[in-house]
Design a protein around this motif. Structure first.
Motif, PDB file in Angstrom:
ATOM      1  N   ARG A  74      37.608  21.648  20.775  1.00  0.00           N
ATOM      2  CA  ARG A  74      37.060  22.801  21.508  1.00  0.00           C
ATOM      3  C   ARG A  74      37.695  22.989  22.886  1.00  0.00           C
ATOM      4  N   SER A  76      40.660  23.659  23.805  1.00  0.00           N
ATOM      5  CA  SER A  76      41.985  23.100  24.048  1.00  0.00           C
ATOM      6  C   SER A  76      43.040  24.162  24.333  1.00  0.00           C
ATOM      7  N   SER A  99      38.230  24.706  16.795  1.00  0.00           N
ATOM      8  CA  SER A  99      38.404  25.663  17.859  1.00  0.00           C
ATOM      9  C   SER A  99      37.755  26.993  17.499  1.00  0.00           C
TER      10      SER A  99
END
Length: 103
Positions: A74, A76, A99
């Motif tokens: 998450r 990133s 994500s």
């Protein structure tokens, strides 16, 4: 992260997590890990979390000749899509993407 990434030549695993809690004196959300283009060729496993990098920066990892595991957690990367290039990630065996930005 330090600017002298070249001194980590035998590093095989790397986890880059940025805590965005400014109240505890950590880096703000806009902080960037800036030496992806100088990561050592020995890296086999890389994990990102809360780094807020543009997706295009993943091409820097794709050049790593020994990268086998890539985890994208998450927060990133930012942007609507990831466009990997032909010839990248030649030894990749595992890819985890967690994500919601891509949903």
């Amino acid at each position: 992260m330090m600017n002298n990434c070249y001194i980590l030549v035998h590093l095989e695993r790397l986890k880059i997590c940025i805590d965005n809690d400014v109240s505890h004196g950590f880096l703000p959300k806009q902080a960037r890990f800036t030496c992806l283009n100088r990561l050592p060729d020995y890296l086999k496993k890389v994990t990102f979390s809360n780094c807020c990098l543009p997706w295009k920066d993943l091409s820097e990892l794709g050049r790593l000749p020994n990268l086998e595991i890539l985890k994208i957690l998450r927060g990133s990367f930012q942007g609507p899509r990831w466009d990997p290039n032909d010839g990248e990630y030649k030894k990749l065996k595992g890819l985890k993407i967690q994500s919601p930005e891509l949903a």
